[in-house]
Write a protein that holds these residues in place. Structure first.
Motif, short mmCIF file in Angstrom:
data_model
loop_
_atom_site.label_atom_id
_atom_site.label_comp_id
_atom_site.label_asym_id
_atom_site.label_seq_id
_atom_site.Cartn_x
_atom_site.Cartn_y
_atom_site.Cartn_z
N GLN A 34 3.73 1.22 -7.57
CA GLN A 34 3.66 1.75 -6.44
C GLN A 34 4.44 2.73 -6.49
OE1 GLN A 34 5.46 -1.37 -4.27
NE2 GLN A 34 4.70 -1.32 -3.02
N ILE A 35 5.60 3.46 -8.11
CA ILE A 35 6.44 4.19 -7.92
C ILE A 35 5.62 5.54 -9.22
CG2 ILE A 35 8.62 5.47 -8.43
CD1 ILE A 35 9.72 2.41 -7.78
N GLU A 36 5.89 7.21 -8.20
CA GLU A 36 5.75 7.92 -9.47
C GLU A 36 7.24 8.65 -9.53
OE1 GLU A 36 2.84 11.51 -7.55
OE2 GLU A 36 2.97 11.48 -9.29
N VAL A 37 7.12 9.27 -10.16
CA VAL A 37 8.21 10.17 -10.78
C VAL A 37 8.13 11.59 -10.49
CG1 VAL A 37 10.56 10.17 -12.62
CG2 VAL A 37 9.89 7.96 -11.32
N ILE A 38 8.59 12.29 -10.36
CA ILE A 38 8.74 13.69 -10.39
C ILE A 38 10.22 14.68 -11.04
CG2 ILE A 38 7.44 16.33 -10.50
CD1 ILE A 38 5.27 14.32 -8.66
N SER A 39 10.56 15.10 -11.95
CA SER A 39 11.18 16.07 -11.92
C SER A 39 11.23 17.33 -11.62
CB SER A 39 12.00 15.70 -13.32
OG SER A 39 13.39 16.90 -13.42
N TYR A 40 11.51 17.92 -10.37
CA TYR A 40 12.21 19.51 -10.40
C TYR A 40 12.96 20.34 -11.08
CZ TYR A 40 8.06 18.57 -7.72
OH TYR A 40 6.73 18.07 -6.68
N GLY A 41 13.82 19.47 -11.63
CA GLY A 41 15.32 19.95 -12.06
C GLY A 41 16.32 21.03 -11.81
N SER A 93 1.06 -1.45 0.07
CA SER A 93 0.38 -0.49 -0.48
C SER A 93 0.73 1.12 -0.08
CB SER A 93 -0.63 0.10 1.25
OG SER A 93 -0.25 0.49 1.84
N LEU A 94 1.90 1.44 0.58
CA LEU A 94 3.24 2.34 0.31
C LEU A 94 3.19 2.83 -1.31
CD1 LEU A 94 6.30 1.48 2.04
CD2 LEU A 94 4.64 3.28 2.45
N LYS A 95 2.97 4.14 -1.67
CA LYS A 95 3.56 4.84 -2.44
C LYS A 95 4.89 5.81 -2.20
CE LYS A 95 -1.01 3.81 -4.82
NZ LYS A 95 -0.61 3.06 -6.03
N LEU A 96 5.66 5.16 -3.25
CA LEU A 96 6.80 6.41 -3.56
C LEU A 96 7.12 7.36 -4.22
CD1 LEU A 96 9.73 6.88 -2.33
CD2 LEU A 96 10.77 4.60 -3.83
N ARG A 97 7.58 8.72 -3.83
CA ARG A 97 7.33 9.41 -5.32
C ARG A 97 8.53 9.66 -4.66
NH1 ARG A 97 3.89 14.64 -5.47
NH2 ARG A 97 2.26 13.47 -6.19
#
Lengths: 287, 183, 441
Positions: free
Chosen positions: B150-157, B108-112
């Motif tokens: 489970q994993i979401e990727v976001i880049s903030y540069g 159930s863990l979500k990782l960003r």
């Protein structure tokens, strides 16, 4: 802000003195026999300077006298406070204008005087050079005239002196001498004109501020009209670059230069510098 | 007894990670820690089932007790990268393995994964670089058994630096991927 | 007889050699042109709050092409060519005068409240080169002044003025962990700052639509996720146009405004896409497993120029939109990015790394010549003015210091910085159109 008028004027006067010293140094070299005339001319010039300065001191006063009644009339009539303020502003600015004008005029006058002095010296030197040349020419002429008569005599006298022989040789080579002389004359004029032309080029370059729309390879051709003092009296656009700002910058450069150094020799001036063409074609731009 | 050594070893790893983070990026991680640490997690698995536990801190970090016996450990959630590189450093493998285990244990863990870059280079290119770094971490975790969903990727540069200011000391701390957990 | 011939030859020698003198001038000094902006005469009872003369003076000075005469050195304050003492100004070496009058109708509202008449006077020729009468509302005084600057600039430089345009930019302020991001718009001279958007999450890549009515930008405001938004300047309403998994970035309006190029990674790797704003359809125009980003349209709308590291290092490429054929444009250096094409389509400006320092460079695509324009460090986000002669970019005040905006002319000749007190300033975008236009009477 400009420095105070007095300092400026003093500096300008010093410049005049320096110019005089320089010139007399030059003259001493070539024209010892003109010393008396020179002295007289320097005295005359100082007299002229004195007279001119005297006049300039008076100019602002005259202007002030002119202006006074006008302003009084204007201020009494006015009712609009804004106009009054404007008028006041105008008045003060008018006074300031006169002050600064007289300052600037004095500076200019001193500079112009120095310039005039220099020009006259220049002309005198050129006249002297011409005189010298004329004398040489005359000497050669008389030599040439005398040589055909001397020739038979020399042939009759058996042991000819070396001087006689040389004279004879020169005489026999009369035609070559003529052309050489003519060429030398042409070369000096040519060189002189070139020197003046490159001076004009330099001055125009100093004044020429190209607009940012200018590109290497653009061309504008102007015709420039001068009077013998070197002053620019007319500038015509002979062919345009099709860029108004570029054309204007070229015309403006000539207008800003205002006057050029031109030969005192009126013949050379008339033939070459009264009307000449200026081609503007930038090669040093970054684009 | 074994637990005590394991824990001290883990501390050592954490310390070396920290040091690695502060070091010049060109340096390879010290080989000394590798052979000592590697056997550590594996022998812990076989014995009979004490329940492993996972919890999330308010800051988005994760606390795990992988064996259910050794007590909770706060997992380091920041991984650093070399200039213009998106390669996960070997010095981080150990810690990432634990993150993978945590994700595995609690589905159930979500990782960003938040990818970051230093200020050098253009902003949108740095967004791409940050994403590449985060993707590299994601690939590692998925390879160790975490689920991709489970994993979401976001880049903030370079938009969210950890440290303001220029120079390599700031830059090396800003070239990073941060792991941020939520339910 | 012989002697006579000789003299004749001597006399004519000069004339023969120099019958036509032509002097070629191939160099210049390109000094700033000296102008004087004279205080405008006030007609009517009230004085406008904004001093037109000061705005025009500041505009011309900022352009770097002009040197203006301080009021204190003016000998007179004419308001039309008839009042000019030509010689005075010549003595002050002033080449052009900008002067005029402004009348403010006390009881008139609306577009005719302020009427300005101005003249551009050539001191050396003694002629009025340009004159106009324009009018606007009381709020327009600054715009009227910028209009005057534009007219003067174009007349004297041959290039359209950009004083009436605006700059869009992003600021960031506050400590780490409590940053505030703002999307601002200001006049090209830095005045009249308006904040369009404020967020705790980053705002990026603001860009103008070709008409200047809309702004596209990237915001992370939705739970930290990036999305591409389009803001209508008139209504101040934003609409999200893209939020896919992964990167949603680098929006760029097509020259006709009907399409929006953007970068989407969609959970994989960044590629260039085009969103048709009428049909809402997406078209993918690049496909490569490495990074493609920073699209910008060529002026004809037929190509997209972009950054890609498909060759190992970031370089500039161009994709043809009809057949998606690719062409690499840059070969010099190992970092070329964020390119945009100049209006003529012959050159691109971009970020170029040289000796580990990032500069703004101009690449002439026809002659293949690369020219580094800036001397500052960490330069980025070049944005070309609509007249194609200036560009604005982001740099740092000092190494590691806050970001500031700076400008440089395309020939590298004029450079200036725009210091700001708003913290970190970045990503300037020059508006394609004027804030307000005026039709002369």
């Amino acid at each position: 802000m400009l420095p105070a008028g007095k300092g400026r004027r003093a500096k300008a006067r010093r410049f005049v003195m320096n110019a005089g010293v320089l010139k007399s140094g030059d003259l001493r070299q070539g024209l010892l026999n003109y010393v008396a005339a020179l002295g007289l001319s320097i005295v005359l010039h100082f007299a002229v300077v004195a007279v001119l300065f005297y006049n300039w001191k008076h100019q602002p006063e005259i202007a002030a006298v002119d202006a006074d009644p006008y302003y009084i009339g204007a201020t009494t009539v006015t009712e609009n406070p804004h106009r009054a303020r404007e008028q006041l502003q105008l008045q003060t600015s008018e006074q300031r204008r006169e002050q600064r004008l007289s300052q600037i005029r004095a500076e200019r006058a001193a500079a112009a005087e120095a310039e005039a002095l220099r020009r006259e010296e220049n002309e005198r030197r050129m006249v002297a050079e011409n005189e010298e040349r004329r004398k040489q020419l005359a000497a050669i002429q008389s030599q040439l005239e005398s040589s055909p008569q001397a020739e038979p005599v020399q042939r009759m006298d058996t042991p000819a002196s070396t001087a006689d022989i040389r004279q004879g040789l020169e005489g026999s080579d009369e035609q070559a001498l003529m052309t050489e002389l003519a060429e030398r004359q042409a070369v000096t004029d040519d060189e002189k004109a070139k020197a003046y032309a490159s001076q004009i080029k330099r001055e125009v370059e100093q004044m020429w501020s190209r607009p940012p729309s200018a590109r290497n390879g653009m061309e504008v051709l102007l015709q420039v009209h001068l009077v013998p003092t070197g002053e620019v009296v007319d500038v015509h656009l002979l062919s345009s670059s099709d860029n108004d700002a570029f054309d204007r910058s070229a015309i403006q450069a000539v207008r800003k230069a205002d006057r050029f150094q031109v030969p005192a020799d009126s013949q050379l001036f008339e033939s070459t510098f009264r009307v000449f063409e200026l081609l503007f074609r930038p090669e040093d731009l970054r684009l | 007894m074994r637990n005590v050594t394991a824990r001290s070893l883990l501390l050592l790893v954490a310390a070396s990670l920290l040091i690695a983070g502060c070091q010049a990026p060109t340096q390879e991680p010290e080989p000394t820690s590798e052979p000592v640490v590697q056997p550590a997690p594996e022998p812990t698995a076989p014995p009979t089932p004490p329940e492993p536990s996972v919890s999330i801190t308010s800051g988005g970090d994760v606390r795990v007790d992988l064996t259910g016996t050794s007590g909770e450990e706060l997992l380091n959630g920041t991984f650093y990268f070399d200039f213009d590189q998106a390669i996960v450093k070997r010095s981080g493998f150990q810690m990432l393995n634990k993150h993978a285990s945590a994700l595995n244990i609690d589905r159930s863990l979500k990782l960003r994964l938040e990818g970051h870059a230093d200020e050098r280079g253009t902003r949108e290119y740095n967004i791409a670089l940050g994403e590449r770094r985060a993707n590299a971490v994601r690939s590692y975790l998925v390879a160790r058994g975490a689920s991709r969903s489970q994993i979401e990727v976001i880049s903030y540069g370079e938009e969210k630096p950890a440290v303001l200011g220029g120079g390599e000391t700031s830059w090396s701390q800003n070239r990073r991927v941060e792991l941020n957990y939520r339910r | 007889m012989k002697r006579f011939v000789l003299y004749l030859a001597l006399l004519s020698a000069g004339q023969l050699v120099f019958a036509e003198l032509r002097i070629e001038v191939t160099e210049g000094v390109d000094n700033a042109v000296r102008v004087a902006v004279v205080p405008f005469a006030i007609r009517g009872r009230s004085v406008p709050e904004t001093n037109i003369r000061d705005v025009v003076d500041a505009d011309l000075t900022l352009s770097g092409r002009f040197e203006t005469l301080p009021i204190g050195q003016m000998l007179s304050l004419p308001s039309s060519g008839d009042d000019v003492f030509q010689r005075d100004w010549q003595l002050l070496k002033v080449e052009y005068l900008i002067m005029g009058n402004v009348s403010l109708a006390e009881d008139t509202l609306g577009d005719k409240a302020v009427v300005v008449t101005f003249e551009l006077y050539n001191v050396f020729r003694g002629v009025v080169e340009a004159t106009q009468t324009i009018s606007g509302s009381r709020e327009d005084v600054r715009d009227l002044a910028h209009h005057i600057s534009d007219v003067v600039f174009e007349e004297l430089t041959g290039i359209r003025g950009v004083f009436a345009t605006q700059i869009l930019y992003v600021t960031a302020s506050g400590p780490v962990g409590d940053r505030r991001f703002r999307l601002n718009v200001a006049d090209a001279d830095g005045y009249r700052v308006q904040t369009l958007l404020e967020s705790r999450e980053p705002i990026m890549s603001g860009t103008w639509s070709p008409t200047g009515d809309e702004i596209a930008y990237v915001s992370f405001e939705d739970d930290g996720r990036p999305g591409i938004y389009v803001l209508d300047i008139g209504t101040r309403r934003s609409k999200r146009v893209a939020q896919f998994e992964g990167i949603n970035g680098a929006p760029a309006f097509s020259p006709d405004g009907r399409q929006l190029a953007m970068v989407l990674s969609r959970g994989d790797n960044p590629d260039i896409y085009i969103l048709n704003r009428e049909t809402n359809r997406l078209r993918r125009v690049t496909r490569h497993y490495l990074t493609d980003t920073e699209p910008s349209w060529t002026p004809d709308g037929r190509y997209i120029v972009f950054t890609s590291d498909r060759g190992g290092k970031p370089q500039i490429y161009q994709v043809a939109l009809d057949d998606l054929s690719l062409e690499r444009l840059t070969f010099e250096g190992d970092y070329n990015a964020r390119a945009s094409m100049l209006p003529g389509g012959q050159s691109i400006v971009m970020v170029h790394r040289r000796n580990d320092v990032f500069h703004i460079a101009l690449l002439d695509l026809i002659r293949g010549r690369l020219m580094v324009l800036t001397e500052t460090e960490l330069d980025e986000s070049p944005s070309v003015a609509p007249n194609g002669s200036m560009l604005i970019y982001a740099t740092q005040e000092r190494a590691g210091g806050p970001g500031i905006l700076a400008a440089v002319s395309i020939d590298g000749g004029v450079k200036f910085r725009l210091p700001s007190s708003e913290g970190d300033v970045r990503e300037p975008a020059w508006s394609p159109v004027k804030r307000k236009t005026f039709v002369p009477r």
